[in-house]
Design a protein around this motif. Structure first.
Motif, PDB file in Angstrom:
ATOM      1  N   ALA A  33       0.838  -1.204   0.000  1.00 25.96           N
ATOM      2  CA  ALA A  33       0.000   0.000   0.000  1.00 25.96           C
ATOM      3  C   ALA A  33       0.870   1.250   0.000  1.00 25.96           C
ATOM      4  N   GLY A  34       1.927   1.234   0.794  1.00 29.32           N
ATOM      5  CA  GLY A  34       2.831   2.381   0.852  1.00 29.32           C
ATOM      6  C   GLY A  34       3.546   2.618  -0.459  1.00 29.32           C
ATOM      7  N   GLN A  35       4.023   1.554  -1.080  1.00 30.42           N
ATOM      8  CA  GLN A  35       4.707   1.693  -2.367  1.00 30.42           C
ATOM      9  C   GLN A  35       3.756   2.212  -3.436  1.00 30.42           C
ATOM     10  N   ALA A  36       2.522   1.716  -3.453  1.00 27.66           N
ATOM     11  CA  ALA A  36       1.531   2.173  -4.425  1.00 27.66           C
ATOM     12  C   ALA A  36       1.204   3.653  -4.224  1.00 27.66           C
ATOM     13  N   ALA A  37       1.303   4.118  -2.977  1.00 26.62           N
ATOM     14  CA  ALA A  37       1.022   5.522  -2.664  1.00 26.62           C
ATOM     15  C   ALA A  37       2.266   6.401  -2.805  1.00 26.62           C
ATOM     16  N   GLY A  38       3.401   5.788  -3.180  1.00 23.68           N
ATOM     17  CA  GLY A  38       4.626   6.553  -3.370  1.00 23.68           C
ATOM     18  C   GLY A  38       5.383   6.858  -2.096  1.00 23.68           C
ATOM     19  N   MET A  39       5.110   6.107  -1.035  1.00 26.14           N
ATOM     20  CA  MET A  39       5.825   6.328   0.222  1.00 26.14           C
ATOM     21  C   MET A  39       7.272   5.879   0.089  1.00 26.14           C
ATOM     22  N   ASN A  40       8.145   6.584   0.780  1.00 25.91           N
ATOM     23  CA  ASN A  40       9.570   6.262   0.811  1.00 25.91           C
ATOM     24  C   ASN A  40       9.846   5.506   2.105  1.00 25.91           C
ATOM     25  N   PHE A  41      10.406   4.308   2.004  1.00 28.11           N
ATOM     26  CA  PHE A  41      10.635   3.488   3.194  1.00 28.11           C
ATOM     27  C   PHE A  41      12.068   3.590   3.707  1.00 28.11           C
ATOM     28  N   SER A  42      12.720   4.716   3.473  1.00 24.31           N
ATOM     29  CA  SER A  42      14.074   4.913   3.984  1.00 24.31           C
ATOM     30  C   SER A  42      14.014   5.800   5.224  1.00 24.31           C
ATOM     31  N   THR A  43      15.156   6.018   5.817  1.00 22.71           N
ATOM     32  CA  THR A  43      15.213   6.876   7.003  1.00 22.71           C
ATOM     33  C   THR A  43      15.285   8.331   6.569  1.00 22.71           C
ATOM     34  N   GLY A  44      14.920   9.203   7.450  1.00 21.31           N
ATOM     35  CA  GLY A  44      14.970  10.629   7.155  1.00 21.31           C
ATOM     36  C   GLY A  44      14.128  11.401   8.138  1.00 21.31           C
TER      37      GLY A  44
END
Length: 103
Positions: free
Chosen positions: A18-29
């Motif tokens: 779901a996050g990838q489809a919504a363009g979420m970035n799964f890295s730190t920051g």
């Protein structure tokens, strides 16, 4: 989270999709959101609670199914186009618990 709990792994996979489809970035920051999954035996079977403190979400479940439902709720929140940081407190429990012995 415990990768040895299949229900939790399933929910995490759905959350990531779901996050990838919504363009979420799964890295730190600086805008990083931390999601922790935790068993809480004070909750009923299949019950879950999701709380947020700052950028940390805590998903608690009364059992593995409760954790799965919490993770799926987070995935659905993303799919609905909502920001996870808008979550304050969510909880749910089944009206009737699942039983494999029921017809």
């Amino acid at each position: 989270y415990d990768k040895n709990i299949p229900e939790v792994q399933f929910a995490v996979d759905e959350f990531r999709k779901a996050g990838q489809a919504a363009g979420m970035n799964f890295s730190t920051g600086p805008e990083m959101i931390i999601v922790n999954f935790e068993l809480d035996k004070s909750l009923a079977r299949e019950e879950y609670q999701i709380t947020r403190k700052g950028n940390v979400l805590l998903a608690k479940g009364g059992d593995a199914n409760g954790l799965m439902y919490a993770g799926l709720e987070l995935a659905e929140t993303i799919q609905d186009g909502k920001n996870l940081l808008q979550i304050s407190n969510l909880s749910d429990k089944p009206y009737i618990q699942f039983s494999a012995g029921c017809p």
